[in-house]
Scaffold this active site. Structure first.
Site, PDB file in Angstrom:
ATOM      1  N   MET A  21       0.834  -1.192   0.125  1.00 23.97           N
ATOM      2  CA  MET A  21       0.007   0.071   0.015  1.00 23.97           C
ATOM      3  C   MET A  21       0.933   1.196   0.029  1.00 23.97           C
ATOM      4  O   MET A  21       1.753   1.418   1.008  1.00 23.97           O
ATOM      5  CB  MET A  21      -1.018  -0.147   1.343  1.00 23.97           C
ATOM      6  CG  MET A  21      -1.691   1.362   1.405  1.00 23.97           C
ATOM      7  SD  MET A  21      -2.685   1.311   2.848  1.00 23.97           S
ATOM      8  CE  MET A  21      -3.198   3.093   2.817  1.00 23.97           C
ATOM      9  N   ASP A  23       0.115   5.750  -1.663  1.00 28.45           N
ATOM     10  CA  ASP A  23      -0.712   6.602  -1.343  1.00 28.45           C
ATOM     11  C   ASP A  23      -2.136   6.384  -1.311  1.00 28.45           C
ATOM     12  O   ASP A  23      -2.757   5.648  -2.064  1.00 28.45           O
ATOM     13  CB  ASP A  23      -0.488   7.694  -2.565  1.00 28.45           C
ATOM     14  CG  ASP A  23       0.926   8.188  -2.831  1.00 28.45           C
ATOM     15  OD1 ASP A  23       1.732   7.549  -2.346  1.00 28.45           O
ATOM     16  OD2 ASP A  23       0.980   8.917  -4.101  1.00 28.45           O
ATOM     17  N   ARG A 141       1.558  13.721 -12.977  1.00 29.85           N
ATOM     18  CA  ARG A 141       0.804  12.844 -12.425  1.00 29.85           C
ATOM     19  C   ARG A 141      -0.025  13.266 -11.201  1.00 29.85           C
ATOM     20  O   ARG A 141       0.314  14.452 -10.820  1.00 29.85           O
ATOM     21  CB  ARG A 141       1.558  11.672 -11.806  1.00 29.85           C
ATOM     22  CG  ARG A 141       2.837  12.246 -10.932  1.00 29.85           C
ATOM     23  CD  ARG A 141       3.843  10.971 -10.866  1.00 29.85           C
ATOM     24  NE  ARG A 141       5.024  11.415  -9.979  1.00 29.85           N
ATOM     25  CZ  ARG A 141       6.092  11.987 -10.322  1.00 29.85           C
ATOM     26  NH1 ARG A 141       6.129  11.759 -11.793  1.00 29.85           N
ATOM     27  NH2 ARG A 141       7.266  12.095  -9.836  1.00 29.85           N
ATOM     28  N   GLU A 191       4.964  16.571  -6.093  1.00 30.64           N
ATOM     29  CA  GLU A 191       3.762  15.416  -6.310  1.00 30.64           C
ATOM     30  C   GLU A 191       2.546  15.582  -5.378  1.00 30.64           C
ATOM     31  O   GLU A 191       2.461  16.518  -4.485  1.00 30.64           O
ATOM     32  CB  GLU A 191       4.760  14.140  -5.430  1.00 30.64           C
ATOM     33  CG  GLU A 191       5.578  13.413  -6.809  1.00 30.64           C
ATOM     34  CD  GLU A 191       5.900  11.977  -6.006  1.00 30.64           C
ATOM     35  OE1 GLU A 191       6.291  11.365  -7.215  1.00 30.64           O
ATOM     36  OE2 GLU A 191       5.972  11.805  -4.995  1.00 30.64           O
TER      37      GLU A 191
END
Length: 450
Positions: A21, A23, A141, A191
């Site tokens: 796992m 974000d 992204r 990000e």
């Protein structure tokens, strides 16, 4: 079946049944259910081909894992991080049946949209996965979409590397056609952008944050974001990069009462069949300070539903050089204490967590009265001399809050390496303890291991 009791598996922090796992994605609320999607490699203990895992909750604290939401064998594009919205007014025109469209966004080097018409159980690619928004730069992204009420339009933020780190802004009336309208450039911004409307008294602000939890407060006119801040602040006092104790936090869409609640990825925790967990959900608000508006962070009130037995300590003055055993055994708990430091000009005091017969502790949370620092971070007591510290301690996680949420630290800690379970309070100087309560917290996991 899953062993939710294996070492370091948090008992009130979400982690996947199996696999990797990272974000949290597409966080949203719909008809009484909270949805947590997340970056997931179901058959690997390290980062691998990304899927979107899925978990649901009736109350933000009890999570049940659901079938995978986005699968690269079925859904086109790189299924990396992204956001989600509930199209309650059917601006997309995609509603077909009783459910409002739930739309999630993902993709690198171009944004794709996936639609659910069954309350978030299954998703199909819109227009066969056509790219709906093309960010600037060579790399891009992490699309995140929010509603901008003044302009009656949707707003999308996407990180890209055009002219350095920054965020492209897009707007849309229907979630299907997007216009790029502006860009915010900052060397520190990397990000997972999240732009959030937050209110302070009668004023509305827009808060823009990145994956590390760095944020600036400004204004968004429906097309461009502006701020007079020259440097960001951070949500936590311990910001780090990808895979650290706190990364890629995202806010929920469509929450009742316009609360701002966030979850982050904690990447320093693993077990025999899983890697990574979610932080405990945090409610955030803006407060006025002498330096301008600042974010304050506290655990969501729903934590109260996990409380079981409690230990309450009477107000008292602890002798200098003394140790109080708060609890002889505690592994998953919430602790809150208030101290009156007006008569304590020097010295230190500390909570020692998971202490054993040998006197060792896995972790300490220490306040230096002389330096006015909590674990090395400057933190002054309140004007009346009091300081309140709140701890969330789980088997693989520690969150520390103080001064009404001005201080927030989020850690992965391997508490299950401990030789004991005691909680102690030590002090080098006389210490006026006004109140202390420890709540044992129940496990959120099903007893049948599903």
């Amino acid at each position: 079946m899953t062993d939710y009791l294996e070492p370091n598996r948090g008992q009130f922090h979400f982690s996947p049944r199996r696999g990797w796992m990272n974000d949290p994605n597409g966080l949203l609320y719909y008809r009484g259910t909270y949805h947590l999607f997340f970056q997931h490699a179901p058959d690997s203990l390290v980062w691998d081909t990304m899927h979107w895992g899925h978990a649901t909750s009736p109350d933000l604290v009890h999570w049940e894992q659901q079938p995978i939401a986005l699968d690269p064998k079925v859904h086109p594009g790189d299924l990396w991080s992204g956001g989600g919205v509930v199209d309650v007014h059917n601006t997309s025109g995609l509603k077909d049946g009783e459910h409002d469209p739930i739309l999630v966004f993902s993709g690198t080097q171009g944004v794709r949209m996936f639609c659910s018409l069954d309350g978030g159980r299954t998703f199909t690619a819109y227009d066969e996965g056509r790219v709906l928004a093309q960010p600037s730069g060579r790399e891009s992204r992490d699309p995140k979409v929010v509603w901008h009420e003044p302009s009656d339009a949707w707003v999308m933020t996407v990180w890209s590397d055009n002219d350095g780190n920054g965020v492209d802004f897009f707007v849309s009336k229907d979630l299907r056609q997007w216009e790029r309208t502006g860009r915010y450039v900052a060397a520190w911004f990397f990000e997972c952008p999240d732009v959030t409307l937050m209110r302070l008294d009668d004023t509305e602000y827009w808060v823009l944050r990145d994956a590390r939890g760095s944020y600036v407060v400004g204004d968004f006119d429906g097309r461009e974001f502006r701020t007079d801040w020259t440097e960001p602040r951070t949500i936590t006092v311990n910001p780090g990069g990808a895979g650290s104790d706190y990364y890629a936090a995202q806010s929920f869409d469509n929450l009742p009462d316009r609360r701002v609640v966030t979850l982050a990825w904690q990447g320093q925790n693993r077990g025999s069949v899983w890697t990574g967990n979610a932080s405990f959900p945090i409610e955030q608000r803006l407060v006025a300070t002498a330096d301008g508006p600042r974010i304050r962070s506290t655990p969501v009130d729903e934590i109260e539903s996990l409380r079981t037995a409690a230990i309450a300590v009477e107000p008292q003055v602890l002798a200098g050089g003394s140790t109080m055993v708060v609890a002889g055994a505690a592994t998953s708990y919430e602790l809150e204490a208030t101290f009156d430091l007006a008569g304590t000009p020097a010295g230190t005091f500390a909570f020692r967590l998971r202490t054993g017969p040998d006197g060792g502790a896995v972790r300490e949370v220490r306040y230096d009265v002389t330096a006015a620092q909590l674990d090395g971070v400057p933190l002054e007591p309140a004007a009346d001399g009091t300081l309140t510290v709140r701890l969330l301690v789980d088997r693989g996680q520690l969150a520390v809050f103080a001064a009404g949420g001005a201080y927030y630290a989020c850690y992965n800690v391997d508490f299950d390496t401990a030789t004991g379970d005691a909680v102690e309070l030590t002090t080098t100087e006389p210490l006026n303890l006004q109140s202390l309560t420890l709540h044992h917290l129940a496990s959120i996991w099903p007893t049948d291991g599903r």
